[in-house]
Scaffold this motif. Structure first.
Motif, PDB file in Angstrom:
ATOM      1  N   MET A   1       0.742  -1.118   0.074  1.00  0.00           N
ATOM      2  CA  MET A   1       0.028   0.052  -0.052  1.00  0.00           C
ATOM      3  C   MET A   1       1.027   1.267   0.175  1.00  0.00           C
ATOM      4  O   MET A   1       1.934   1.220   0.780  1.00  0.00           O
ATOM      5  N   THR A   2       0.401   2.218  -0.754  1.00  0.00           N
ATOM      6  CA  THR A   2       1.337   3.377  -0.851  1.00  0.00           C
ATOM      7  C   THR A   2       1.032   4.223   0.287  1.00  0.00           C
ATOM      8  O   THR A   2       0.101   4.254   0.768  1.00  0.00           O
ATOM      9  N   GLN A   3       1.948   5.336   0.285  1.00  0.00           N
ATOM     10  CA  GLN A   3       1.493   6.317   1.451  1.00  0.00           C
ATOM     11  C   GLN A   3       0.577   7.358   1.052  1.00  0.00           C
ATOM     12  O   GLN A   3       0.125   8.129   1.857  1.00  0.00           O
ATOM     13  N   THR A   4       0.057   7.399  -0.219  1.00  0.00           N
ATOM     14  CA  THR A   4      -1.107   8.152  -0.622  1.00  0.00           C
ATOM     15  C   THR A   4      -2.500   7.552  -0.167  1.00  0.00           C
ATOM     16  O   THR A   4      -2.639   6.612   0.270  1.00  0.00           O
ATOM     17  N   ALA A   5      -3.633   8.430  -0.048  1.00  0.00           N
ATOM     18  CA  ALA A   5      -4.973   7.977   0.397  1.00  0.00           C
ATOM     19  C   ALA A   5      -5.272   6.676  -0.722  1.00  0.00           C
ATOM     20  O   ALA A   5      -5.241   6.878  -1.881  1.00  0.00           O
ATOM     21  N   GLN A   6      -5.998   5.885   0.012  1.00  0.00           N
ATOM     22  CA  GLN A   6      -6.351   4.715  -0.568  1.00  0.00           C
ATOM     23  C   GLN A   6      -8.010   4.501  -0.458  1.00  0.00           C
ATOM     24  O   GLN A   6      -8.469   4.839   0.638  1.00  0.00           O
ATOM     25  N   ASN A   7      -8.534   3.933  -1.511  1.00  0.00           N
ATOM     26  CA  ASN A   7      -9.830   3.512  -1.192  1.00  0.00           C
ATOM     27  C   ASN A   7     -10.185   2.023  -1.012  1.00  0.00           C
ATOM     28  O   ASN A   7      -9.395   1.224  -1.797  1.00  0.00           O
ATOM     29  N   LEU A   8     -10.851   1.693  -0.015  1.00  0.00           N
ATOM     30  CA  LEU A   8     -11.079   0.375   0.493  1.00  0.00           C
ATOM     31  C   LEU A   8     -12.529   0.091   0.435  1.00  0.00           C
ATOM     32  O   LEU A   8     -13.295   1.191   1.056  1.00  0.00           O
ATOM     33  N   LEU A   9     -12.919  -0.900  -0.141  1.00  0.00           N
ATOM     34  CA  LEU A   9     -14.632  -1.495   0.002  1.00  0.00           C
ATOM     35  C   LEU A   9     -14.967  -1.793   1.272  1.00  0.00           C
ATOM     36  O   LEU A   9     -14.270  -2.909   1.646  1.00  0.00           O
ATOM     37  N   VAL A  10     -15.753  -1.381   1.837  1.00  0.00           N
ATOM     38  CA  VAL A  10     -16.083  -2.126   3.053  1.00  0.00           C
ATOM     39  C   VAL A  10     -17.649  -2.485   3.177  1.00  0.00           C
ATOM     40  O   VAL A  10     -18.424  -2.038   2.875  1.00  0.00           O
ATOM     41  N   HIS A  11     -17.757  -3.757   3.299  1.00  0.00           N
ATOM     42  CA  HIS A  11     -18.926  -4.723   3.379  1.00  0.00           C
ATOM     43  C   HIS A  11     -19.660  -4.539   4.486  1.00  0.00           C
ATOM     44  O   HIS A  11     -19.190  -5.080   5.619  1.00  0.00           O
ATOM     45  N   ARG A  12     -20.669  -3.885   4.961  1.00  0.00           N
ATOM     46  CA  ARG A  12     -21.497  -3.872   6.090  1.00  0.00           C
ATOM     47  C   ARG A  12     -22.354  -4.840   6.174  1.00  0.00           C
ATOM     48  O   ARG A  12     -23.414  -4.682   5.857  1.00  0.00           O
ATOM     49  N   ALA A  13     -22.176  -5.866   6.711  1.00  0.00           N
ATOM     50  CA  ALA A  13     -23.139  -7.115   6.989  1.00  0.00           C
ATOM     51  C   ALA A  13     -23.907  -6.895   8.320  1.00  0.00           C
ATOM     52  O   ALA A  13     -23.381  -6.886   9.246  1.00  0.00           O
ATOM     53  N   ARG A  14     -25.228  -6.511   7.892  1.00  0.00           N
ATOM     54  CA  ARG A  14     -26.150  -6.364   9.184  1.00  0.00           C
ATOM     55  C   ARG A  14     -27.095  -7.553   9.193  1.00  0.00           C
ATOM     56  O   ARG A  14     -28.163  -7.367   9.760  1.00  0.00           O
ATOM     57  N   PHE A  15     -26.968  -8.460   8.740  1.00  0.00           N
ATOM     58  CA  PHE A  15     -27.815  -9.616   8.334  1.00  0.00           C
ATOM     59  C   PHE A  15     -27.589 -10.542   9.415  1.00  0.00           C
ATOM     60  O   PHE A  15     -28.501 -11.711   9.839  1.00  0.00           O
ATOM     61  N   VAL A  16     -26.699 -10.794  10.413  1.00  0.00           N
ATOM     62  CA  VAL A  16     -26.234 -11.716  11.258  1.00  0.00           C
ATOM     63  C   VAL A  16     -27.146 -11.560  12.501  1.00  0.00           C
ATOM     64  O   VAL A  16     -27.030 -10.353  13.282  1.00  0.00           O
ATOM     65  N   ASP A  17     -28.278 -12.329  12.695  1.00  0.00           N
ATOM     66  CA  ASP A  17     -29.374 -12.047  13.653  1.00  0.00           C
ATOM     67  C   ASP A  17     -28.939 -12.599  14.981  1.00  0.00           C
ATOM     68  O   ASP A  17     -29.489 -13.522  15.462  1.00  0.00           O
ATOM     69  N   TYR A  18     -27.730 -12.006  15.730  1.00  0.00           N
ATOM     70  CA  TYR A  18     -27.325 -12.375  16.952  1.00  0.00           C
ATOM     71  C   TYR A  18     -28.190 -11.807  18.152  1.00  0.00           C
ATOM     72  O   TYR A  18     -28.269 -10.755  18.160  1.00  0.00           O
ATOM     73  N   ASN A  19     -28.754 -12.631  19.101  1.00  0.00           N
ATOM     74  CA  ASN A  19     -29.465 -12.409  20.079  1.00  0.00           C
ATOM     75  C   ASN A  19     -28.841 -12.805  21.530  1.00  0.00           C
ATOM     76  O   ASN A  19     -28.500 -13.910  21.370  1.00  0.00           O
ATOM     77  N   GLY A  20     -28.782 -11.910  22.178  1.00  0.00           N
ATOM     78  CA  GLY A  20     -28.095 -12.297  23.730  1.00  0.00           C
ATOM     79  C   GLY A  20     -29.169 -12.755  24.714  1.00  0.00           C
ATOM     80  O   GLY A  20     -30.362 -13.128  24.034  1.00  0.00           O
ATOM     81  N   ALA A  21     -28.750 -13.125  25.863  1.00  0.00           N
ATOM     82  CA  ALA A  21     -29.487 -13.539  26.739  1.00  0.00           C
ATOM     83  C   ALA A  21     -29.766 -12.802  28.098  1.00  0.00           C
ATOM     84  O   ALA A  21     -28.848 -11.798  28.379  1.00  0.00           O
ATOM     85  N   ASN A  22     -30.881 -12.950  28.752  1.00  0.00           N
ATOM     86  CA  ASN A  22     -30.890 -11.862  30.082  1.00  0.00           C
ATOM     87  C   ASN A  22     -29.876 -12.130  31.015  1.00  0.00           C
ATOM     88  O   ASN A  22     -29.455 -13.274  31.257  1.00  0.00           O
ATOM     89  N   ILE A  23     -29.307 -11.153  31.715  1.00  0.00           N
ATOM     90  CA  ILE A  23     -28.574 -11.499  33.057  1.00  0.00           C
ATOM     91  C   ILE A  23     -29.363 -11.922  34.141  1.00  0.00           C
ATOM     92  O   ILE A  23     -30.361 -11.145  34.423  1.00  0.00           O
TER      93      ILE A  23
END
Length: 746
Positions: A1-23
């Motif tokens: 990677m060069t020292q100039t500004a870089q473009n990087l594609l970021v996949h924002r995955a929001r489909f993971v239906d993770y559910n926690g449990a009560n304390i």
């Protein structure tokens, strides 16, 4: 990677239906002692409604050290510790059954299940001498269990006089009496001292206010030894203070709008905290009278709304350097505040999505995202930029019938073999693409079926490395028929025994594993780092740190990168030329370890994962639940002239403890309070003088950080110029796509 500004594609995955449990339960391992410094082995046990038990370390801003997996139909309704000087800590739980369970913290498995044979257990308490348990049952019995025989020993001692209503809460008065809150609106006191004349009998009964519609339930009771009073909380929303000697009501407060579910008090017995269904935590203070000491009266001094739902449980701890009030409930988040400055002090909320222990992985080759929770595994196929409107698809859902929850998973690089590990068994599946789905076929492997797994990684498509619940490190070839499915056990370097290690059996357990090429690296909860050569099946120590390691990674730079609980970044070189020479601090680390950007080093959130950039790239990425950061390791960081934190020496090693509550900068003066991980021999002090030459200006961007991504569950490199960031769905707006591809510029 060069020292100039870089473009990087970021996949924002929001489909993971993770559910926690009560304390549902909280318990500190030590009783409060204002005359003592905070011991290094102080821990908080947290129980959840799905049967999970979490062990938290309050040092360095609270870190989750261990998760003991629950199972189908299990819940944790009560937790207590036994803490006897010179002996390991012991942890007991109850959960909707007739059984009391003692846990083996080293393996995460039950050490002993003791059936009380007296009905479903509703409550549990430990006596002052830490050698007896009292459990309250739904058939009206209090059963006393003798645990003085040592680890794994529980013996029946007595069944106290039975009455007709279930016992919802119990507390001890020293070793002599058991106090029970019952479902008929009464508080009963039993004599429990062995050899006492009235042993087992009900000595006192106190009635709370009756509800017009239904019987009053006394959900919680606690005893204040310094003023000899009982405090109760009930279903009418009342908090009552009772004089133990005369069994009379001293004061009553109806401050809550609904049931009071939990109580706790400070060490001096001048502050009591109550909470319940109305979400508020009330603080009662003992206001002394100037004329008559015995005329001191309780007053409601403050209340705060720190939770968004029912508060199920609270616990407190105080020492010279600590002041904790912890609470939790239906909101699933752990809330940490202070008893001394409760009304106006700051508080911290740790959400359940903070993934100290991962339950997501990403397969780069096949662009698959795998998530596991309890007994279910889900796999999504991720698309690319060409079709951003429908860029993900659920291609497999695997529901296992076994009772135990899943502890870990691994997917082969070619995406064809899935390993699913649990505490006592491990299963292997073949995944075959079929009509946009993955067809699942079970694969037989006798060794895996008979053995549990705490960590597992693929070396290549046919070999895996396994860490067993007993911390055995195993290399298994899945395709080698000549091996008869027997793994190669690799001996790991020994660790020096410490006082903290004696008290905490799990401290030497492996908490991270990473594999790249012919090397595997492991870290332990105590801060030890070892490197394993999978070709020669040998292991060598890399470092012995004095802090919990929160993430570790073998980078494409052929280095070991790791982060600690105090947000330090360390990098060690790997040399393969003349054998393996490990443990050498990298040149970048020598120059930059003390000059990390303050926006990284001062983060409240711990770094939870590390991944490398593309193979020809010197960047290493660090992520937490609330940030994503990148270091360009080919550049030095700018010199930072801010004042360095004060340090102190312990065992000739530098330790910096930035915790808000635990003592800073004082020398230890108690044998039993040795700082965790005394052994630091292998982290050499030859880190070199700081070299200001070749340092770059800030505009060259050797460091980048963003908090754009919130409630992260996982992050990794997906392709050469693509990163996938897995976010919990509820952290995003409802109008946002479940999977989109913004560009990140740095």
């Amino acid at each position: 990677m060069t020292q100039t500004a870089q473009n990087l594609l970021v996949h924002r995955a929001r489909f993971v239906d993770y559910n926690g449990a009560n304390i549902t339960a909280l318990s500190f391992s030590h009783g409060s002692r204002l005359d003592k410094r905070t011991p290094s082995d102080l821990r908080l046990a947290l129980g959840r409604s799905n049967g999970d038990i979490e062990i938290w370390n309050p040092r360095n801003g609270w870190c989750q050290e261990l998760v003991i997996q629950g199972g189908e139909g299990r819940t944790i309704e009560g937790l207590v510790w036994s803490n006897i000087s010179g002996e390991p800590l012991r942890l007991f739980s109850i959960g909707g059954s007739t059984v009391v369970t003692e846990w083996n913290l080293e393996t995460g498995l039950p050490l002993k299940n003791y059936d009380c044979n007296a009905g479903v257990i509703w409550s549990m308490a430990m006596n002052e001498s830490q050698n007896k348990l009292a459990v309250g049952c739904d058939n009206g019995c209090v059963v006393v269990i003798d645990i003085s025989g040592g680890s794994g020993v529980m013996e029946h001692e007595a069944v106290l006089q039975r009455q007709d209503s279930r016992i919802l809460s119990v507390a001890w008065r020293m070793d002599e009496h058991v106090i029970g809150g019952c479902a008929d609106g009464r508080i009963r006191v039993w004599s429990a001292l062995k050899g006492a004349e009235m042993r087992g009998r009900i000595l006192q009964t106190m009635k709370v206010d009756k509800s017009k519609k239904e019987s009053t339930l006394v959900w919680c009771v606690t005893y204040l030894p310094k003023i000899d009073q009982i405090v109760s909380g009930d279903s009418t929303g009342s908090v009552k203070f009772w004089d133990f000697q005369y069994s009379t009501l001293a004061q009553s407060f109806k401050v809550h709008d609904a049931d009071v579910l939990c109580l706790t008090a400070d060490e001096t017995n001048t502050k009591v905290f109550s909470a319940g269904i109305d979400r508020k935590i009330y603080n009662f203070s003992l206001a002394p009278s100037s004329s008559n000491k015995k005329a001191a009266r309780w007053v409601v001094s403050s209340n705060r709304l720190l939770h968004s739902n029912d508060v199920r449980t609270m616990a407190s701890y105080q020492s010279k350097g600590a002041d904790f009030l912890v609470s939790g409930g239906v909101e699933k988040s752990l809330v940490i505040s202070s008893m001394g400055s409760f009304s106006e002090g700051s508080y911290r909320k740790i959400p359940f999505v903070v993934p100290f222990h991962k339950n997501v992985l990403v397969n780069q080759q096949q662009r698959l995202c795998v998530m596991w929770q309890q007994s279910t595994v889900k796999i999504w196929a991720m698309g690319d930029e060409a079709d951003s409107s429908n860029n993900y698809k659920l291609v497999c859902k695997l529901s296992l019938k076994d009772e135990q929850n899943i502890s870990t998973c691994a997917l082969s690089p070619d995406g064809q073999v899935l390993i699913v590990g649990r505490a006592t068994t491990t299963k292997m599946f073949h995944l075959l693409p079929s009509n946009d789905k993955l067809k699942v076929t079970k694969l037989d492997n006798d060794f895996l079926l008979k053995n549990g797994t705490s960590h597992v990684k693929f070396v290549d498509n046919s070999r895996i490395v396994i860490v067993s619940p007993r911390n055995d490190f195993l290399l298994l070839n899945l395709e080698d028929e000549d091996s008869d499915e027997k793994p190669v056990k690799i001996e790991l370097p020994d660790l020096k025994e410490t006082n903290t290690g004696i008290k905490l059996p799990h401290i030497n357990s492996i908490n991270h594993l990473d594999v790249r090429g012919s090397f595997a690296v492991i870290s332990r909860i105590c801060g030890a780092v070892d490197l394993v050569n999978l070709e020669s099946t040998s292991a060598v120590p890399v470092a012995r740190l004095m802090n919990l390691i929160t993430a570790i990674h073998i980078s494409t730079r052929r280095t070991i990168a790791l982060t600690t609980a105090d947000n330090k970044v360390l990098e060690f070189l790997l040399h393969e030329e003349d054998g393996v020479n490990v443990g050498t601090i990298s040149p970048w680390c020598k120059k930059n370890k003390d000059y990390l950007p303050k926006e990284f080093e001062q983060q409240k959130d711990k770094c939870l994962g590390i991944f490398s950039g593309s193979p020809d790239d010197d960047s290493i990425w660090f992520w937490s639940s609330n940030y994503l950061a990148r270091f360009d390791m080919s550049q030095d960081l700018p010199l930072n002239t801010r004042k360095r934190p004060r340090k102190h020496k312990i065992d000739e090693n530098t330790v910096t403890d930035k915790s808000t509550f635990i003592d800073e900068g004082e020398e230890e003066d108690d044998e039993d309070e040795d700082l965790m991980d005394e052994t630091s021999d292998l982290l050499k002090s030859d880190l070199g003088k700081e070299d200001s030459t070749n340092r770059v200006a800030k505009n060259n961007k050797p460091f980048f950080i963003t908090d754009k991504y919130r409630s992260l569950l996982f992050a990794d490199l997906l392709a050469r110029d693509q990163i996938v960031v897995v976010e919990r769905p509820s952290s995003t707006s409802s109008s946002a796509a479940a999977f989109d591809l913004p560009k990140i510029v740095f």
